[in-house]
Every structure is written in C-alpha cells, then in structure tokens.
Design an enzyme around this catalytic site. Structure first.
Site, PDB file in Angstrom:
ATOM      1  N   GLU A 160       7.946 -64.426  13.722  1.00  0.00           N
ATOM      2  CA  GLU A 160       7.610 -63.504  13.483  1.00  0.00           C
ATOM      3  C   GLU A 160       6.855 -62.423  14.465  1.00  0.00           C
ATOM      4  O   GLU A 160       5.561 -62.286  14.205  1.00  0.00           O
ATOM      5  CB  GLU A 160       6.702 -64.179  12.591  1.00  0.00           C
ATOM      6  CG  GLU A 160       7.030 -64.721  11.298  1.00  0.00           C
ATOM      7  CD  GLU A 160       6.260 -65.153   9.597  1.00  0.00           C
ATOM      8  OE1 GLU A 160       4.588 -65.202  10.202  1.00  0.00           O
ATOM      9  OE2 GLU A 160       6.452 -65.513   8.957  1.00  0.00           O
ATOM     10  N   GLU A 172      15.010 -69.165   4.268  1.00  0.00           N
ATOM     11  CA  GLU A 172      13.846 -69.469   4.102  1.00  0.00           C
ATOM     12  C   GLU A 172      13.982 -68.519   2.476  1.00  0.00           C
ATOM     13  O   GLU A 172      12.472 -67.652   2.063  1.00  0.00           O
ATOM     14  CB  GLU A 172      12.378 -69.312   4.705  1.00  0.00           C
ATOM     15  CG  GLU A 172      12.050 -69.604   5.510  1.00  0.00           C
ATOM     16  CD  GLU A 172      10.941 -69.241   6.285  1.00  0.00           C
ATOM     17  OE1 GLU A 172      10.218 -69.358   5.777  1.00  0.00           O
ATOM     18  OE2 GLU A 172      10.583 -69.310   7.490  1.00  0.00           O
TER      19      GLU A 172
HETATM   20  C1  XIL Z   1       4.324 -72.026   4.691  1.00  0.00           C
HETATM   21  C2  XIL Z   1       4.504 -72.559   4.089  1.00  0.00           C
HETATM   22  O1  XIL Z   1       5.623 -73.396   2.864  1.00  0.00           O
HETATM   23  C3  XIL Z   1       3.685 -73.080   3.170  1.00  0.00           C
HETATM   24  O2  XIL Z   1       2.822 -74.369   2.765  1.00  0.00           O
HETATM   25  C4  XIL Z   1       1.756 -72.646   4.256  1.00  0.00           C
HETATM   26  O3  XIL Z   1       0.897 -72.953   3.981  1.00  0.00           O
HETATM   27  C5  XIL Z   1       1.925 -72.059   5.266  1.00  0.00           C
HETATM   28  O4  XIL Z   1       3.153 -71.949   6.111  1.00  0.00           O
HETATM   29  N1  XIL Z   1       6.878 -67.486   6.643  1.00  0.00           N
HETATM   30  C6  XIL Z   1       7.361 -69.003   7.681  1.00  0.00           C
HETATM   31  C7  XIL Z   1       6.821 -70.292   6.996  1.00  0.00           C
HETATM   32  O5  XIL Z   1       8.164 -68.794   8.372  1.00  0.00           O
HETATM   33  O6  XIL Z   1       6.449 -71.328   7.936  1.00  0.00           O
HETATM   34  C8  XIL Z   1       5.283 -70.256   5.953  1.00  0.00           C
HETATM   35  O7  XIL Z   1       5.653 -71.674   5.872  1.00  0.00           O
HETATM   36  C9  XIL Z   1       5.921 -68.739   4.621  1.00  0.00           C
HETATM   37  C10 XIL Z   1       6.553 -67.763   5.883  1.00  0.00           C
END
Ligand code: XIL
Length: 384
Positions: free
Chosen positions: A163, A268
């Site tokens: 990001e 994701e």
């Molecule tokens: C999220 C997790 O799913 C949560 O449990 C945590 O509280 C915050 O992070 N982008 C990413 C992930 O790259 O690491 C994030 O994961 C969601 C957004």
C-alpha cells in the site's frame, strides 16, 4: 430461502457423490478447491491467530482439505514481529510456517514494509522525533534481514511493500515516504532479495483496479525492473464489494500488470455484501467509521436475493480468474469462514458480513461447488 436451499442441497449431493465415488477420476470429481484449481493457480487462505495457535480446529480442517497456500492475517506484520527495537517475537510466525510445511502448502509472508500495523518506534527516536533517512534504512534492513533470513528457503514469496500508492496514483505520504522518499520501495526489495535470493517478491495493494493507481503500480514495477531489482508479482488485495468494481475493471488491471512482466496474484480476496461508505472506499485500515445500524442491514440472516447476487458476482470473478489463469498464480481468500472475516469490523466495528467461501457454521457455500465445476469445464490455461 427456498431457492438457495435447493441449490445448496443439490450441490451437497453432488459433492458427496463425487467424493464418495472411487471411480470418479477426472476433474469433474474434484472434492476440494485445491484439487479442482490445482493446475490453474494456487488457492489460498489467510490464517488468524486462533487457527495458527491450533485452537480453531474446524477452520484448520477446512484449510487442510481445501487450500493449497497460506498467508498470515496478522502475526507477521512488523508490530507483532518486532514490538520493540531488537526484540523479535516469532512464536506465532514459527507455528504458521510449520503448519504450512506440514501440509505441503505454498507459504506467503505478509508483510515487510507497510505504514499500518508498524510499531511507532520504527520511525522515531527516544524523544519522539522522526529519525534520519540513514537510521530508517538501517531499521528497515535489520527488520527485513532478520525476518526474511529466519525463514530463508521456507517462505515462497513475500509481500515486500504494502500500500505505498494512493488511489489517485500519488505516493502515500507515509512515514517511510516522509523520511526516505520513494527510495524506500527499491531499498525494501533490495534488502529482501539479499536476505533470501530465492524468495519471490511482490508489491501488494488495494483498489488496484482504479486507473490512476493501476498505472502508477505499473510504473513502479517498471522502475524496479529498470534498477535491476527482483520483483515477481503484483498482489491485488481484492477487498471488493458485491456491487463494485466490475469484472471488466478487474480484467484491465490484471492485463496491465501481466503486460508489465510480472505475475498477478489476488492476495486478500473477499466480497462484502454490506453498504460501503463510497464506491472506492478501499482497505486502508485507518479509515474507520462510526457504527450505524442502517449500515448493518443483515445482522441475523442474509436474504436470498442478496445471497444470490453475491453468488453470481463471485461466479463471475472466479470465471475471470480461470480465464486469466495464464497470468494469475494464486487466489488467496482473506479468511476461511464469514465468522472470522475482518470485514465484520471494517470499516465499521460490529457489523455482520458474508464475504468468504465458507459460512458461519463452517459449511461450504454453494459457490465452492460452482468454482470446482467451472474449473472442470473451462479450458485449462495453466498459470503457476
Ligand atoms: C487486516 C486484518 O484482517 C485485521 O485482522 C487487522 O485488524 C487489520 O488488518 N490490507 C492488508 C491486510 O494488507 O493486512 C489487512 O488485514 C487488510 C487490508
């Protein structure tokens, strides 16, 4: 309800028939996602701490049966791995990697350099002031060398930078950027490669289908390559909604990244059915909103019409991934069952969402069978 129940029963009977039939030998008989998708792309799941520590055995069984790749949802982020400078905590990450090895899975490391879930000491001195570029480089190098070095040869690929680009294509003004400028990105890739020359290295981001952001990511990949650095793939997080984006928007982005000469991964994936504050809300975890009841329309049960819309959009997405499987090496779901999805608490805490392939009772949704069937019937374009 009736339509969905009928579809579900049909699927259940079909799966049982397939699984129980020793003569069924071709792909139509696949009993698991990993078997059905095996020659197209890896199918992965993010593991949470209850799974990694072995408490949630029902989910672990699903992961073992259905998925060929794992990533840690949280425990490999810098605030957990190095809560204080020089004090590393590897217990959970070690368990995560051991689980992957025991089950012969493709293990992905998430994530080395990210503005969120980073400990504040990373960027400040004893008095709370920003550190110099030289010190930040040292800290990045030490973190990456220690973490990547520990799992050298055991982790297949790393989300090296997460990001770093905003939706409008500009650099995110994170602490990494403020202190080091855009140089922090090539440096992170350089350190990761030095620490494990065989590991694949990825740039990962959300809303990666938005034109300006997509073009900036393509430019970044080209810049890294021009500098002679290793970059194997672009991770498209894929936190999307049932209404947005369109599969066409996604297809263009997949094509653009592949044309830049890297593999594409959906890293994701989840598809929310809940109202979003705006079309391109994204997944920056600092962008939280106050809970509002009208933004939580399905607290008890998902209406059939919405479940059907979700199902159809999910079919469209997996069809796209199968069609593009010469470009896509992995599709990772951000969680196993709806009960554990981070989307229940993002961007608002306390909602009830339904974004994953398995429901709150650990049962496969009808989509699971449909993905297997789609894989069996579509022409193979292996991408791994
Ligand atoms: C999220 C997790 O799913 C949560 O449990 C945590 O509280 C915050 O992070 N982008 C990413 C992930 O790259 O690491 C994030 O994961 C969601 C957004």
């Amino acid at each position: 309800m009736k339509i969905l129940t009928t579809i579900f029963c049909f699927h259940l009977i079909l799966s049982l028939a397939c699984c129980g039939n020793p003569k069924a030998s071709d792909k139509e008989a696949s009993c698991s996602l990993k078997e059905a998708l095996g020659d197209r792309f890896h199918i992965g799941a993010a593991l949470n701490i209850n799974q990694i520590r072995g408490y949630d055995t029902a989910s672990l069984k699903i992961v073992q049966d259905q998925f060929s790749s794992i990533v840690a949802e949280n425990c490999m982020k810098s605030m957990y791995l190095q809560p204080e400078e020089g004090r590393f905590f590897f217990d959970d990450a070690d368990k995560f990697v051991a689980f992957g090895e025991q089950n012969d899975m493709l293990i992905i490391g998430h994530t080395l350099i990210w503005h969120s879930q980073a400990p504040s000491w990373f960027f400040t001195d004893d008095r709370g002031n920003d550190i110099s570029p030289e010190i930040l480089k040292e800290r990045m190098k030490n973190h990456i060398y220690t973490v990547v070095g520990r799992y050298k040869g055991r982790i297949h690929g790393w989300d090296v930078v997460n990001e770093a680009i905003l939706d409008n294509g500009e650099w995110r003004k994170s602490k990494f950027y403020e202190i080091l400028g855009e140089e922090f990105i090539p440096l992170a890739f350089q350190y990761a490669h030095e620490a494990d020359p065989d590991a694949e290295l990825y740039y990962n981001d959300y809303n990666e289908w938005i034109g300006e952001k997509r073009d900036a990511i393509v430019d970044l990949v080209k810049t890294l390559k021009e500098k002679g650095l290793r970059v194997d793939g672009v991770g498209m997080q894929g936190h999307i909604g049932v209404n947005n984006p369109s599969t066409d928007e996604y297809r263009s982005a997949i094509d653009a990244y592949a044309a830049a000469g890297v593999k594409v991964m959906i890293t994701e994936f989840d598809m929310s059915v809940l109202p979003s504050p705006r079309r391109d809300f994204g997944a920056n975890i600092a962008d939280t909103e106050q809970f509002r009841a009208e933004m939580n329309p399905y607290p008890d049960v998902l209406p059939d019409s919405v479940a059907m819309r979700w199902h159809e959009k999910m079919v469209a997405y997996f069809t796209l991934f199968l069609d593009q499987s010469d470009k896509i090496s992995r599709v990772t779901m951000w969680g196993v069952t709806d009960r554990d999805s981070w989307k229940n608490d993002f961007p608002m805490r306390g909602r009830t969402d339904y974004p994953l392939l398995f429901d709150r009772k650990y049962q496969p949704k009808p989509i699971v069978r449909d993905i297997m069937d789609a894989a069996a019937t579509r022409e193979s374009t292996p991408g791994k």
